[in-house]
Motif scaffolding. Structure first.
Motif: not given
Length: 512
Positions: A413-438
């Protein structure tokens, strides 16, 4: 990719919104003809519901032809208006006011207005909606219709990237009075209307007369989009003149394409990356040492050389690409190290390891070959990888997000927040691994509202480091976008957000 800083966006957002609504540089375009496009990534379950779009086929015919979004990333990387003419924000970037284009109609004749914007965005947070754009829409606490062509959004926290997020290909605009009908029949405001649609097979489109983009985009009279998931068949279709353009060039047959004087290779560097997500909720992937051992079992350079044939670069297990503003190129590299992988497993009490890896050409060209390379390189670390070859059709609905370890890809994605929010934020549908880190989640929320460039760089660097060292996804390589087309086609600058000129090829290209 040219980047606009958050601070710059706050200052110039309104001005940016009135730039041309097309990424094409105007230069001797000619109108007419039927454009035949052969695309990978089609499925029998495809529909006009933008919430479900996840691969090249529907992205290209969806937001790239039949529908429009509020904003668009031009071919040169500029943020420009599509159905929005302009936008402005309060100093804290929490309240955004968008002015909409007037005189726009849907393919069924309904005038486009503020009600359509609100209803189209609300779809993504409906109960039970499985939309990858949910993280974009959920932070909107209020949507107000100021007048027929003005919408005001209030966000829970400041986000200077908000206009960028509205370019997301899931956020299609539908007629508010009949969204189910629009999804069933493909009713949008785009340059092309649907004549026929066979999911996973073929789509026929015709040019809309009197469109608001007239003179700026939309040069073909009609378009035939053929689903060709098989890589070899797709390349053959271009070489035998059955289609005018194909996505995702097969690097094994690339020399044959280049030797043909009637074929041109189109290659751009963006943020596309190939991923191997592990479901951390399924053992043994919940064990950090196992994840780290597997990361050191990948011979990354070999994969770039053999799978990408050099059309890319080694990646480091985080999703921020070389075209991003805050790409952390200097992080310690997760390198191929069988001895370190063995050591990590032994420290965790493992005497060797056996795991399944689901692979398919649907994930990316050469997906099965890539899995076999990993199988071979991991064997030196005492890791036995059982490669399961999955069928291409239904891969994204039956394998991805369901099998414990599989292959995938992201355009970035064109911004870092967009990419992280899409696939790495806790609980989002496309968090491919389900990884969560406080700590990661804390940084994500803080960086989103931070306007100081140096502070943001520090936070995004730490987030990339956390993904690389602790995350549940192996990301071994960045891949260039490599498509191929007939020499009869002409174009301006090629966008690098997705394949096929940021999936806008139908709008932007023409016959010479």
């Amino acid at each position: 990719m040219r980047q606009i800083s958050r601070r710059g966006l706050l200052k110039t957002g309104a001005a940016a919104g009135v730039l041309a609504a097309s990424g094409v540089r105007l230069q001797a375009q000619t109108s007419g003809g039927t454009f035949r496009l052969g695309i990978a990534g089609a499925n029998s379950s495809d529909s006009w519901d933008g919430r479900t779009h996840s691969d090249t086929y529907m992205i290209t015919v969806g937001h790239g032809a039949v529908f429009d979004c509020l904003t668009e990333i031009s071919a040169s990387g500029e943020l420009v208006g599509e159905l929005a003419e302009s936008w402005e924000a309060t100093p804290d970037a929490k309240t955004w006011t968008f002015k909409l284009r007037q005189g726009v109609t849907f393919h069924n004749g309904k005038p486009f207005n503020a009600d359509d914007v609100i209803a189209s965005l609300q779809m993504h947070t409906e109960e039970g909606a499985q939309s990858a754009a949910q993280p974009i829409v959920a932070p909107i606490t209020e949507m107000v219709k100021v007048d027929e062509h003005t919408v005001q959004f209030t966000l829970a926290t400041g986000n200077a990237d908000f206009p960028f997020l509205l370019t997301d290909y899931h956020l299609l605009m539908y007629p508010s009075d009949d969204i189910p009908g629009a999804i069933a029949n493909g009713i949008g405001t785009g340059l092309y209307k649907v004549e026929s649609f066979e999911p996973g097979v073929r789509t026929l489109l015709s040019r809309v007369e009197g469109h608001y983009k007239d003179g700026k985009a939309g040069w073909f009279d009609s378009v035939e989009v053929i689903a060709i998931n098989d890589t070899s068949a797709r390349m053959t279709a271009l070489m035998t003149n059955q289609v005018d353009m194909v996505s995702r060039v097969d690097f094994q047959t690339e020399p044959l394409l280049r030797a043909n004087p009637n074929i041109v290779i189109a290659e751009v560097t963006g943020n596309q990356h190939y991923t191997f997500p592990m479901l951390v909720g399924v053992e043994p992937f919940g064990n950090l040492a196992v994840r780290q051992a597997l990361k050191h079992a990948f011979n990354r350079q070999e994969m770039v050389d053999k799978i990408l044939q050099g059309h890319g670069a080694v990646a480091n297990d985080h999703p921020i690409g070389p075209a991003n503003q805050y790409y952390a190129a200097d992080l310690p590299q997760n390198s191929y190290d069988p001895d370190k992988a063995k050591f990590l497993l032994a420290e965790a009490g493992f005497d060797g390891l056996s795991v399944d890896l689901s692979a398919s050409s649907a994930a990316f060209n050469g997906g099965v070959d890539a899995a076999l390379l990993v199988q071979a390189s991991a064997a030196a670390a005492g890791i036995n990888i059982n490669v399961i070859q999955e069928p291409a059709d239904g891969y994204w609905s039956n394998v991805w997000l369901k099998k414990p370890w599989c292959e995938s890809y992201y355009s970035g994605r064109v911004t870092e927040d967009w990419m992280f929010s899409l696939a790495y934020e806790s609980g989002v549908p496309w968090n491919e691994s389900g990884w969560e880190n406080a700590r990661f989640q804390e940084l994500l929320l803080t960086a989103r509202a931070e306007l100081d460039t140096d502070k943001r760089r520090e936070m995004y660097t730490e987030m990339q480091m956390l993904c690389s060292t602790e995350g549940g996804t192996v990301i071994p390589m960045y891949a260039n976008y490599v498509d191929a087309h007939s020499s009869k086609l002409a174009h301006g600058e090629i966008g690098n957000v997705f394949h096929l000129d940021s999936s806008r090829v139908i709008e932007r290209w023409w016959f010479a």
